[in-house]
Design a protein around this motif. Sequence first.
Motif: not given
Length: 158
Positions: A67-68, A84-87, A91-98
């Motif tokens: 759902g995100k 690859i960066k995932f932003r 409306p989800a809070a801003k977070t990042f993953k790589r």
Amino acid sequence: MQILHCDKEGIEGIFVNLLFQKKLILKIQIYHKALLNKSTEIDYLLGRGINQESINKFKLGFYQNNGKKWLTIPHYQGKSLVNIKFRSLPPAAKTFKRIPDCKSILFNFDSLNGHKDAYLCEGELDTIAMVQHGIENAVGTTTGCGSFNPEWVDLLKG
């Protein structure tokens, strides 16, 4: 989210890394195609000043998990896809993953070839906006604001 890892060493590592890169390239193509069918996410990028031409040039994409919603930003070094960066998307809070264990690079670094100066941006979307407005020699950090890899200083000194 399927967990991928980058670095393997030795002869076996060369083969594993080539297969890994092919898998990443396929994922980028899937994510990019998915974004092109998402009007809300395209509107988000347009609102950030990123036009359709830049979305295509930088192969921005869309990924959804549990759902995100995530914007995907591929990181290239030379012609190699290195991460690859995932932003997270509103409306989800801003977070990042790589992808774990992959290289951290200066985004758009290859554009500096032939340029004496560089414009350093906080991140990928700022860099894309600069390039879109004719400042081709813009680069951005891929590790987030407040962090800067000391190795990048020597790269920028050229």
